[in-house]
Design a protein around this motif. Structure first.
Motif, PDB file in Angstrom:
ATOM      1  N   UNK A 229      14.150  66.406  27.933  1.00  0.00           N
ATOM      2  CA  UNK A 229      14.503  67.005  26.583  1.00  0.00           C
ATOM      3  C   UNK A 229      16.007  67.400  26.534  1.00  0.00           C
ATOM      4  N   UNK A 230      16.703  67.244  25.367  1.00  0.00           N
ATOM      5  CA  UNK A 230      17.886  67.604  25.159  1.00  0.00           C
ATOM      6  C   UNK A 230      18.105  68.495  23.950  1.00  0.00           C
ATOM      7  N   UNK A 231      18.700  69.725  24.245  1.00  0.00           N
ATOM      8  CA  UNK A 231      19.076  70.542  23.241  1.00  0.00           C
ATOM      9  C   UNK A 231      18.382  71.932  23.173  1.00  0.00           C
ATOM     10  N   UNK A 232      18.976  72.851  22.726  1.00  0.00           N
ATOM     11  CA  UNK A 232      18.452  74.252  22.712  1.00  0.00           C
ATOM     12  C   UNK A 232      17.115  74.315  21.727  1.00  0.00           C
ATOM     13  N   UNK A 233      17.133  73.700  20.915  1.00  0.00           N
ATOM     14  CA  UNK A 233      15.922  73.615  19.818  1.00  0.00           C
ATOM     15  C   UNK A 233      14.818  73.212  20.785  1.00  0.00           C
ATOM     16  N   UNK A 234      14.873  71.964  21.475  1.00  0.00           N
ATOM     17  CA  UNK A 234      14.008  71.380  22.090  1.00  0.00           C
ATOM     18  C   UNK A 234      13.314  72.252  23.151  1.00  0.00           C
ATOM     19  N   UNK A 235      14.235  72.989  23.958  1.00  0.00           N
ATOM     20  CA  UNK A 235      14.003  74.225  24.831  1.00  0.00           C
ATOM     21  C   UNK A 235      13.234  75.192  24.238  1.00  0.00           C
TER      22      UNK A 235
ATOM     23  N   UNK B 217      11.684  68.369  32.779  1.00  0.00           N
ATOM     24  CA  UNK B 217      10.205  68.866  32.852  1.00  0.00           C
ATOM     25  C   UNK B 217       9.740  68.105  34.221  1.00  0.00           C
ATOM     26  N   UNK B 218       9.110  69.343  34.874  1.00  0.00           N
ATOM     27  CA  UNK B 218       8.327  68.575  36.291  1.00  0.00           C
ATOM     28  C   UNK B 218       7.481  67.475  35.637  1.00  0.00           C
ATOM     29  N   UNK B 219       7.669  66.209  36.469  1.00  0.00           N
ATOM     30  CA  UNK B 219       6.731  65.059  36.144  1.00  0.00           C
ATOM     31  C   UNK B 219       6.660  64.924  34.770  1.00  0.00           C
ATOM     32  N   UNK B 220       7.779  65.012  33.934  1.00  0.00           N
ATOM     33  CA  UNK B 220       7.668  64.750  32.473  1.00  0.00           C
ATOM     34  C   UNK B 220       8.833  64.251  32.082  1.00  0.00           C
TER      35      UNK B 220
ATOM     36  N   UNK C 225      23.707  74.402  31.488  1.00  0.00           N
ATOM     37  CA  UNK C 225      23.756  72.814  30.722  1.00  0.00           C
ATOM     38  C   UNK C 225      22.664  71.845  31.196  1.00  0.00           C
ATOM     39  N   UNK C 226      22.231  72.293  32.386  1.00  0.00           N
ATOM     40  CA  UNK C 226      20.897  71.622  32.811  1.00  0.00           C
ATOM     41  C   UNK C 226      20.025  72.286  33.455  1.00  0.00           C
ATOM     42  N   UNK C 227      18.689  72.186  33.303  1.00  0.00           N
ATOM     43  CA  UNK C 227      17.466  72.897  33.988  1.00  0.00           C
ATOM     44  C   UNK C 227      16.384  71.810  34.216  1.00  0.00           C
ATOM     45  N   UNK C 228      16.253  71.664  35.750  1.00  0.00           N
ATOM     46  CA  UNK C 228      15.443  70.743  36.168  1.00  0.00           C
ATOM     47  C   UNK C 228      14.392  71.727  37.069  1.00  0.00           C
TER      48      UNK C 228
END
Length: 135
Positions: free
Chosen positions: A40-46, A34-37, A116-119
């Protein structure tokens, strides 16, 4: 689906408000920075993140440019967020329907046809100034 099509599908689903289609493009163990945060890991967290965002914000992304690496294992994207701050998000200024326009960007890792990653990056100070009416 190649990387360019994958990321374009991700953003098309975002703009349609189709969160299930977005989530289907992510790996089970997706890493979300997350921007300046926090990370988190996992589809459920997303999914939880998207639910929080949908509660407080109404956003559309415009002028999306996706730049995949030659081997397709990574991509970058640049866009402009057009949004409405609808409901106060925890730790942020009070919401009252403020509109904002904010450039942003994202980086992606791709494996086996899934993200597999979103920043995500954007200028939080710019956003805060806009919703405070200082911009």
């Amino acid at each position: 689906m190649n990387t360019l099509d994958l990321i374009n599908a991700y953003y098309a689903a975002f703009n349609r408000g189709d969160r299930e289609a977005m989530l289907a493009l992510l790996s089970d163990d997706v890493v979300h920075d997350l921007n300046q945060g926090e990370r988190e890991i996992g589809r459920d967290a997303f999914r939880t993140f998207l639910e929080r965002m949908d509660r407080s914000y109404s956003e559309q992304l415009h002028d999306i440019v996706v730049m995949p690496s030659a081997d397709g294992s990574r991509a970058g994207a640049e866009y402009v967020v057009h949004g409405i701050y609808r409901v106060t998000d925890e730790g942020l200024p009070e919401a009252n329907g403020q509109r904002y326009v904010l450039p942003g960007g994202a980086f992606f890792d791709i494996r086996d046809g899934q993200i597999t990653r979103v920043t995500n990056y954007y200028n939080l100070g710019d956003w805060m100034a806009q919703v405070a009416g200082d911009a």
